[in-house]
Design a protein around this motif. Sequence first.
Motif, PDB file in Angstrom:
ATOM      1  N   GLY A 126       0.812  -1.215   0.000  1.00 20.15           N
ATOM      2  CA  GLY A 126       0.000   0.000   0.000  1.00 20.15           C
ATOM      3  C   GLY A 126       0.840   1.256   0.000  1.00 20.15           C
ATOM      4  O   GLY A 126       0.597   2.187  -0.773  1.00 20.15           O
ATOM      5  N   GLY A 127       1.864   1.287   0.843  1.00 18.59           N
ATOM      6  CA  GLY A 127       2.650   2.506   1.004  1.00 18.59           C
ATOM      7  C   GLY A 127       3.458   2.884  -0.219  1.00 18.59           C
ATOM      8  O   GLY A 127       3.757   4.064  -0.426  1.00 18.59           O
ATOM      9  N   CYS A 128       3.818   1.906  -1.050  1.00 16.24           N
ATOM     10  CA  CYS A 128       4.678   2.228  -2.189  1.00 16.24           C
ATOM     11  C   CYS A 128       3.939   3.025  -3.259  1.00 16.24           C
ATOM     12  O   CYS A 128       4.577   3.569  -4.174  1.00 16.24           O
ATOM     13  N   ALA A 129       2.629   3.133  -3.168  1.00 15.37           N
ATOM     14  CA  ALA A 129       1.900   3.989  -4.112  1.00 15.37           C
ATOM     15  C   ALA A 129       2.446   5.412  -4.070  1.00 15.37           C
ATOM     16  O   ALA A 129       2.606   6.067  -5.105  1.00 15.37           O
ATOM     17  N   GLY A 130       2.744   5.883  -2.878  1.00 18.58           N
ATOM     18  CA  GLY A 130       3.260   7.245  -2.738  1.00 18.58           C
ATOM     19  C   GLY A 130       4.619   7.418  -3.381  1.00 18.58           C
ATOM     20  O   GLY A 130       4.922   8.475  -3.951  1.00 18.58           O
ATOM     21  N   ILE A 131       5.459   6.385  -3.306  1.00 19.73           N
ATOM     22  CA  ILE A 131       6.802   6.476  -3.879  1.00 19.73           C
ATOM     23  C   ILE A 131       6.733   6.593  -5.396  1.00 19.73           C
ATOM     24  O   ILE A 131       7.328   7.483  -6.006  1.00 19.73           O
ATOM     25  N   VAL A 132       5.982   5.691  -6.029  1.00 20.66           N
ATOM     26  CA  VAL A 132       5.882   5.684  -7.489  1.00 20.66           C
ATOM     27  C   VAL A 132       5.197   6.945  -7.995  1.00 20.66           C
ATOM     28  O   VAL A 132       5.683   7.637  -8.902  1.00 20.66           O
ATOM     29  N   ILE A 133       4.075   7.275  -7.403  1.00 17.39           N
ATOM     30  CA  ILE A 133       3.262   8.349  -7.955  1.00 17.39           C
ATOM     31  C   ILE A 133       3.875   9.713  -7.677  1.00 17.39           C
ATOM     32  O   ILE A 133       3.730  10.644  -8.479  1.00 17.39           O
ATOM     33  N   SER A 134       4.618   9.852  -6.578  1.00 21.84           N
ATOM     34  CA  SER A 134       5.338  11.107  -6.352  1.00 21.84           C
ATOM     35  C   SER A 134       6.340  11.349  -7.470  1.00 21.84           C
ATOM     36  O   SER A 134       6.425  12.452  -8.024  1.00 21.84           O
ATOM     37  N   ARG A 135       7.119  10.310  -7.833  1.00 22.84           N
ATOM     38  CA  ARG A 135       8.074  10.460  -8.931  1.00 22.84           C
ATOM     39  C   ARG A 135       7.350  10.791 -10.236  1.00 22.84           C
ATOM     40  O   ARG A 135       7.809  11.598 -11.045  1.00 22.84           O
ATOM     41  N   THR A 136       6.203  10.151 -10.440  1.00 21.64           N
ATOM     42  CA  THR A 136       5.465  10.332 -11.679  1.00 21.64           C
ATOM     43  C   THR A 136       4.913  11.744 -11.791  1.00 21.64           C
ATOM     44  O   THR A 136       4.963  12.364 -12.861  1.00 21.64           O
ATOM     45  N   VAL A 137       4.394  12.279 -10.700  1.00 20.76           N
ATOM     46  CA  VAL A 137       3.856  13.639 -10.708  1.00 20.76           C
ATOM     47  C   VAL A 137       4.974  14.642 -10.996  1.00 20.76           C
ATOM     48  O   VAL A 137       4.782  15.610 -11.747  1.00 20.76           O
ATOM     49  N   VAL A 138       6.161  14.420 -10.424  1.00 22.27           N
ATOM     50  CA  VAL A 138       7.297  15.287 -10.724  1.00 22.27           C
ATOM     51  C   VAL A 138       7.596  15.246 -12.213  1.00 22.27           C
ATOM     52  O   VAL A 138       7.783  16.280 -12.870  1.00 22.27           O
ATOM     53  N   ARG A 139       7.633  14.044 -12.780  1.00 21.64           N
ATOM     54  CA  ARG A 139       7.950  13.900 -14.207  1.00 21.64           C
ATOM     55  C   ARG A 139       6.845  14.489 -15.074  1.00 21.64           C
ATOM     56  O   ARG A 139       7.092  14.918 -16.205  1.00 21.64           O
ATOM     57  N   ASP A 140       5.601  14.558 -14.562  1.00 27.66           N
ATOM     58  CA  ASP A 140       4.521  15.194 -15.305  1.00 27.66           C
ATOM     59  C   ASP A 140       4.811  16.673 -15.556  1.00 27.66           C
ATOM     60  O   ASP A 140       4.327  17.247 -16.532  1.00 27.66           O
ATOM     61  N   HIS A 141       5.580  17.291 -14.657  1.00 30.49           N
ATOM     62  CA  HIS A 141       5.765  18.735 -14.694  1.00 30.49           C
ATOM     63  C   HIS A 141       7.150  19.215 -15.137  1.00 30.49           C
ATOM     64  O   HIS A 141       7.275  20.346 -15.588  1.00 30.49           O
ATOM     65  N   PHE A 142       8.201  18.396 -14.989  1.00 32.43           N
ATOM     66  CA  PHE A 142       9.558  18.923 -15.128  1.00 32.43           C
ATOM     67  C   PHE A 142      10.425  18.096 -16.066  1.00 32.43           C
ATOM     68  O   PHE A 142      10.212  16.890 -16.238  1.00 32.43           O
ATOM     69  N   ASP A 143      11.469  18.765 -16.635  1.00 31.56           N
ATOM     70  CA  ASP A 143      12.487  18.087 -17.412  1.00 31.56           C
ATOM     71  C   ASP A 143      13.559  17.521 -16.471  1.00 31.56           C
ATOM     72  O   ASP A 143      13.383  17.521 -15.251  1.00 31.56           O
ATOM     73  N   GLU A 144      14.703  17.044 -17.036  1.00 30.75           N
ATOM     74  CA  GLU A 144      15.712  16.355 -16.225  1.00 30.75           C
ATOM     75  C   GLU A 144      16.255  17.231 -15.101  1.00 30.75           C
ATOM     76  O   GLU A 144      16.265  16.824 -13.936  1.00 30.75           O
ATOM     77  N   ARG A 145      16.713  18.454 -15.429  1.00 33.39           N
ATOM     78  CA  ARG A 145      17.299  19.301 -14.388  1.00 33.39           C
ATOM     79  C   ARG A 145      16.252  19.784 -13.399  1.00 33.39           C
ATOM     80  O   ARG A 145      16.491  19.836 -12.194  1.00 33.39           O
ATOM     81  N   GLY A 146      15.071  20.135 -13.911  1.00 28.90           N
ATOM     82  CA  GLY A 146      13.995  20.542 -13.015  1.00 28.90           C
ATOM     83  C   GLY A 146      13.586  19.413 -12.083  1.00 28.90           C
ATOM     84  O   GLY A 146      13.319  19.627 -10.898  1.00 28.90           O
ATOM     85  N   SER A 147      13.546  18.188 -12.616  1.00 30.24           N
ATOM     86  CA  SER A 147      13.207  17.027 -11.794  1.00 30.24           C
ATOM     87  C   SER A 147      14.251  16.811 -10.713  1.00 30.24           C
ATOM     88  O   SER A 147      13.919  16.536  -9.552  1.00 30.24           O
ATOM     89  N   ALA A 148      15.547  16.937 -11.075  1.00 34.44           N
ATOM     90  CA  ALA A 148      16.604  16.744 -10.082  1.00 34.44           C
ATOM     91  C   ALA A 148      16.475  17.750  -8.955  1.00 34.44           C
ATOM     92  O   ALA A 148      16.663  17.426  -7.779  1.00 34.44           O
ATOM     93  N   ARG A 149      16.132  19.006  -9.313  1.00 31.91           N
ATOM     94  CA  ARG A 149      15.978  20.027  -8.266  1.00 31.91           C
ATOM     95  C   ARG A 149      14.787  19.702  -7.369  1.00 31.91           C
ATOM     96  O   ARG A 149      14.869  19.832  -6.141  1.00 31.91           O
ATOM     97  N   LEU A 150      13.661  19.287  -7.978  1.00 34.43           N
ATOM     98  CA  LEU A 150      12.491  19.003  -7.149  1.00 34.43           C
ATOM     99  C   LEU A 150      12.682  17.733  -6.335  1.00 34.43           C
ATOM    100  O   LEU A 150      12.232  17.650  -5.185  1.00 34.43           O
ATOM    101  N   TYR A 151      13.366  16.714  -6.903  1.00 36.61           N
ATOM    102  CA  TYR A 151      13.665  15.528  -6.109  1.00 36.61           C
ATOM    103  C   TYR A 151      14.504  15.904  -4.890  1.00 36.61           C
ATOM    104  O   TYR A 151      14.337  15.350  -3.799  1.00 36.61           O
ATOM    105  N   SER A 152      15.413  16.867  -5.063  1.00 37.45           N
ATOM    106  CA  SER A 152      16.205  17.335  -3.928  1.00 37.45           C
ATOM    107  C   SER A 152      15.321  18.025  -2.903  1.00 37.45           C
ATOM    108  O   SER A 152      15.513  17.873  -1.694  1.00 37.45           O
ATOM    109  N   SER A 153      14.329  18.787  -3.378  1.00 40.66           N
ATOM    110  CA  SER A 153      13.385  19.418  -2.452  1.00 40.66           C
ATOM    111  C   SER A 153      12.567  18.367  -1.710  1.00 40.66           C
ATOM    112  O   SER A 153      12.299  18.515  -0.509  1.00 40.66           O
ATOM    113  N   LEU A 154      12.179  17.308  -2.421  1.00 39.44           N
ATOM    114  CA  LEU A 154      11.443  16.235  -1.758  1.00 39.44           C
ATOM    115  C   LEU A 154      12.284  15.605  -0.655  1.00 39.44           C
ATOM    116  O   LEU A 154      11.781  15.275   0.419  1.00 39.44           O
ATOM    117  N   MET A 155      13.580  15.450  -0.923  1.00 37.75           N
ATOM    118  CA  MET A 155      14.449  14.868   0.085  1.00 37.75           C
ATOM    119  C   MET A 155      14.571  15.776   1.297  1.00 37.75           C
ATOM    120  O   MET A 155      14.753  15.313   2.422  1.00 37.75           O
TER     121      MET A 155
END
Length: 412
Positions: A126-155
């Motif tokens: 059940g909990g892994c839904a958040g892991i997959v879909i969080s990454r997917t939502v980021v990719r819905d909005h950003f390119d490679e560098r933008g994604s790296a920056r937002l992944y860092s914000s998520l961390m």
Amino acid sequence: MTSRTSTLTSPSGSAVPLGAPTELRLALILGALSAIGPLTIDMYLPSFPDLATALGVSIASVQLTLAAYLAGLAVGQIAYGPLADRFGRRAPLLAGLTLYVAASLACSMATTLPVLATARFIQALGGCAGIVISRTVVRDHFDERGSARLYSSLMLVMGIAPILAPLIGSQLLLVASWRAIFLVLALVGVAALLMIALALPESLPPEARRRRSLSDVFRTFGGLLRERRFVRLSIAGGTAQAAMFAYISGSPFVFIELFHISPQRYPLIFGANAFGLIAASQINRWLVGRHGVIRVFRVAIVIALAAYAALWLSIQFDVGLIGVIPSLFVGIASGGLILPNATAAAMAPYGAQAGSAAALLGTLQMACGATAAATVSALADGTARPMVTVMLGCAVLALLLAAPERPAPRPA
């Protein structure tokens, strides 16, 4: 903060639908969602000795419940990617969180180790839904560098969880049994359900959804597995994550039993290492802008290898905490540079298949983590050597996988 914004754009440059959250709000929502994983993994760590006593097993056996959780994360993520591509992001996320709440309640009522391990496996499904879909939502909005920056914000947001989780767990143990920890996790799941229902709009419009047969899904995964760059980057990031899970699995025994740190003081060491991970992930935002994703990723792996080699030598020559804590801090912190960049680089080419790519990436990485945690348990010999040897081995493998590929020879 208003949610109406035009600041976000998709990787293709098209505007995000009106009502999308701002970048800051998106980072907070997805970070809180992603924090469920660290909370679920880390909150019960101080209870390992009590759990072992209550269930009549060894601490090494209790470590297998962590491996069961990681295995559930690996298996579950395969399903959520195609579901997110077909039904949108919100519906699978709400269903997964509902399963997480039910499994957390089952964990709180477990009376044997097999029952607890099974409930932990389902909890992860059940909990892994958040892991997959969080990454997917980021990719819905950003390119490679933008994604790296937002992944860092998520961390940054989710990094608070490893600091607070063991502290909360250790304090709960002062007034209640280990069962209360899983009751608190169930409440966390309920809060996440409400947050997603009220504050996270759908980021995949119906016209962009992909209705595919099961055979199409497997063909997509097969195609991704044939992409050497995707697999290498996914597993290289996974080995960095595996080193952290080896540490998470082994550290309660190493610090509480071997170094005689109390369950109430153990979270201080754990939290300090988590702080290093957060700090590195924020430095990564600046480094990526100046040096690029892949270069930072490769340098960070070299740093991790040096740190874990120093840790291994500290244990071999029994220098005590004065040698263990600094090298462990640097090694764990390097994950804040490795993981977001590996994820961003692996996901960058797959906008049209973001859900499936995120699912397969997560499965590969969590399989690495589950293997590392199970290996630490299997090699248990009453010393810290199993933990540090697995961590060092992960860094060596990451270095091999991150090496630049040789160009194909030109035909004569």
